[in-house]
Enzyme design. Structure first.
Site, short mmCIF file in Angstrom:
data_model
loop_
_atom_site.label_atom_id
_atom_site.label_comp_id
_atom_site.label_asym_id
_atom_site.label_seq_id
_atom_site.Cartn_x
_atom_site.Cartn_y
_atom_site.Cartn_z
N CYS A 26 6.74 -5.32 13.31
CA CYS A 26 6.62 -5.47 11.82
C CYS A 26 8.23 -5.54 11.55
O CYS A 26 8.78 -4.26 11.62
CB CYS A 26 5.74 -4.42 11.01
SG CYS A 26 5.93 -4.87 9.49
N CYS A 59 13.93 -3.74 -1.95
CA CYS A 59 13.30 -4.97 -2.61
C CYS A 59 13.24 -4.99 -3.94
O CYS A 59 13.36 -3.86 -4.64
CB CYS A 59 11.67 -4.84 -2.19
SG CYS A 59 10.76 -6.28 -2.43
N CYS A 78 6.69 -4.07 -6.91
CA CYS A 78 5.10 -3.91 -6.90
C CYS A 78 4.85 -2.33 -7.09
O CYS A 78 5.34 -1.83 -6.36
CB CYS A 78 4.66 -4.40 -5.72
SG CYS A 78 4.93 -6.28 -5.39
N CYS A 91 1.39 -0.15 6.11
CA CYS A 91 1.84 -0.95 5.10
C CYS A 91 2.07 0.02 3.88
O CYS A 91 1.45 0.76 3.39
CB CYS A 91 0.58 -1.65 4.62
SG CYS A 91 -0.04 -2.68 6.06
N1 SAH Z 1 7.38 -8.70 0.14
C1 SAH Z 1 6.60 -9.14 1.22
C2 SAH Z 1 6.53 -8.57 2.68
C3 SAH Z 1 5.79 -7.23 2.46
S1 SAH Z 1 4.44 -7.11 3.44
C4 SAH Z 1 4.85 -9.11 0.63
O1 SAH Z 1 4.89 -8.81 -0.64
O2 SAH Z 1 4.04 -9.83 1.24
C5 SAH Z 1 3.94 -5.40 3.26
C6 SAH Z 1 2.48 -5.63 3.00
O3 SAH Z 1 2.11 -4.39 2.33
C7 SAH Z 1 2.14 -6.52 1.45
O4 SAH Z 1 0.89 -7.17 1.64
C8 SAH Z 1 2.00 -5.07 0.54
O5 SAH Z 1 1.75 -5.77 -0.69
C9 SAH Z 1 1.36 -4.24 1.20
N2 SAH Z 1 1.54 -2.83 0.66
C10 SAH Z 1 2.37 -2.55 -0.16
N3 SAH Z 1 2.39 -1.37 -0.46
C11 SAH Z 1 1.35 -0.71 0.11
C12 SAH Z 1 0.52 0.48 0.04
N4 SAH Z 1 1.17 1.45 -0.48
N5 SAH Z 1 -0.55 0.61 0.63
C13 SAH Z 1 -1.13 -0.67 1.35
N6 SAH Z 1 -0.31 -1.65 1.36
C14 SAH Z 1 0.73 -2.02 0.86
#
Ligand code: SAH
Length: 364
Positions: free
Chosen positions: A108, A115, A119, A342
């Protein structure tokens, strides 16, 4: 020529390497040889590149370098997930995670220092943002991890898949992410198939179209909510590119290759987006897109007020999707004891957006 002016060859994909060699009066196949030494054999010592002439090696030494970030920390989780903290030249640090599974090994990879998307449920977002990574800093994550992991007993590579799901929004660093992915796909570098390289985006719609045209790898989309009101809160980028536009972009993405499907990521947040009604809404919006759904149990981090949905609630949600014919899996949480799961990647971001200060002051 001083070290600072040397060209870091890790910044060049094959085309760029050929252009560089051509500019120095060398044949294109030299570029292929050098790519092979660097990425296939993991060599960073020009003297070991024995099929290049002594003169060429000396010139390369004088004007180029092969410089990857240093490993500042190397942690292994109870389940075998491994996380590296890589120190960049400017003092920032990023994280890269290796996830071993029975039939594959997934790396990964991060694309930015922090970022910009904020979010609300993501730890990286809370770190703020410093800058995008260079091609060298992106591909080095693969180089460094490959070196650290060694080879399987029969000589195969341990890393079989790459996901751009680490820190950052890869489509907001398109110009550096694409050459790095081209190296991942290049037979003379890492030779991964397009199916085994997945880019995850929060939904930067215009860049999804460019990706389809310029480097169509597997696509994952962080959806997380089945309607705009809720998604606006969770993924603020939704205000710019709302769900319908996003879904249309996904449909276009799949249109060219009949067998491809978009993976939709959906984080399971207790009492926020996890009801049966949400599941039915999700079914409706995904009706006409070739898709797979990945449910991600929320992973906690210090500054958050969200909680993970309970297992029965996640199962109930999944069952609604499956009953409607959607391929759905619940992503296994990996490496959470070392904050490698994640949304838990934080690195060391010298935040230039002052997001953390604004959050503490309650202005955000
Ligand atoms: N910016 C890109 C790449 C990051 S991927 C994107 O948003 O897709 C990381 C993944 O983990 C994304 O799907 C993100 O939304 C998710 N993610 C972020 N924070 C998280 C959390 N606290 N628990 C589980 N998943 C999470």
């Amino acid at each position: 020529m001083s070290a600072a002016e040397k060209t870091n060859l890790l910044n060049l994909d094959r085309q760029a390497m050929q252009d560089f060699f051509a500019a120095h009066g060398e044949k294109p196949f030299r570029a292929t040889q050098v790519i092979q030494w660097i990425h296939q054999y993991g060599v960073d010592d020009f003297d070991a590149m024995t099929n290049l002439s002594k003169e060429l090696r000396a010139r390369l030494k004088a004007i180029t370098e092969i410089r990857a970030p240093e490993i500042a920390q190397d942690q292994v989780a109870a389940d075998g997930t491994r996380k590296w903290l890589l120190r960049l030249d400017d003092g920032n640090a990023i994280e890269t995670v290796f996830i071993p599974e029975e039939d594959r090994g997934t790396l990964c990879v991060s694309s930015q220092v922090g970022c910009t998307l904020n979010c609300s449920f993501c730890s990286t977002g809370h770190q703020g943002f410093n800058r995008s990574l260079t091609v060298a800093e992106i591909i080095s994550q693969l180089l460094v991890a490959n070196r650290a992991l060694g080879r399987a007993p029969k000589g195969e590579r341990i890393i079989t898949n790459v996901v751009l799901m680490g820190m950052g929004e890869p489509l907001l660093n398109f110009d550096n992410v694409v050459p790095a992915m081209r190296l991942m796909l290049d037979d003379y570098a890492y030779g991964l198939s397009r199916r085994r390289v997945t880019l995850s985006t929060a939904g930067v719609v215009p860049m999804m179209d460019r990706l389809r045209e310029e480097c169509p790898v597997s696509l994952a989309v962080s959806l997380h909510a089945p309607n705009d009101a809720l998604r606006d809160q969770l993924v603020p980028l939704n205000k710019k590119y709302p769900i319908q536009e996003l879904i249309e972009a996904c449909r276009r993405y799949c249109a060219d290759s009949p067998r491809s499907r978009v993976t939709f990521e959906y984080v399971m947040l207790d009492d926020v987006n996890d009801s049966v009604e949400h599941a039915h809404e999700l079914v409706r919006i995904l009706r006409d897109v070739p898709s797979k759904v990945n449910l991600i149990p929320f992973n906690s981090f210090p500054q958050t007020h969200y909680q993970r949905s309970s297992k029965p609630v996640i199962d109930r949600f999944r069952d609604v999707l499956i009953a409607a014919g959607l391929t759905t899996i619940t992503r296994k949480t990996r490496g959470d004891d070392i904050d490698a799961a994640c949304g838990q990647l934080a690195g060391q971001v010298q935040d230039r957006t002052r997001r953390r200060q604004r959050l503490t002051a309650g202005m955000d």
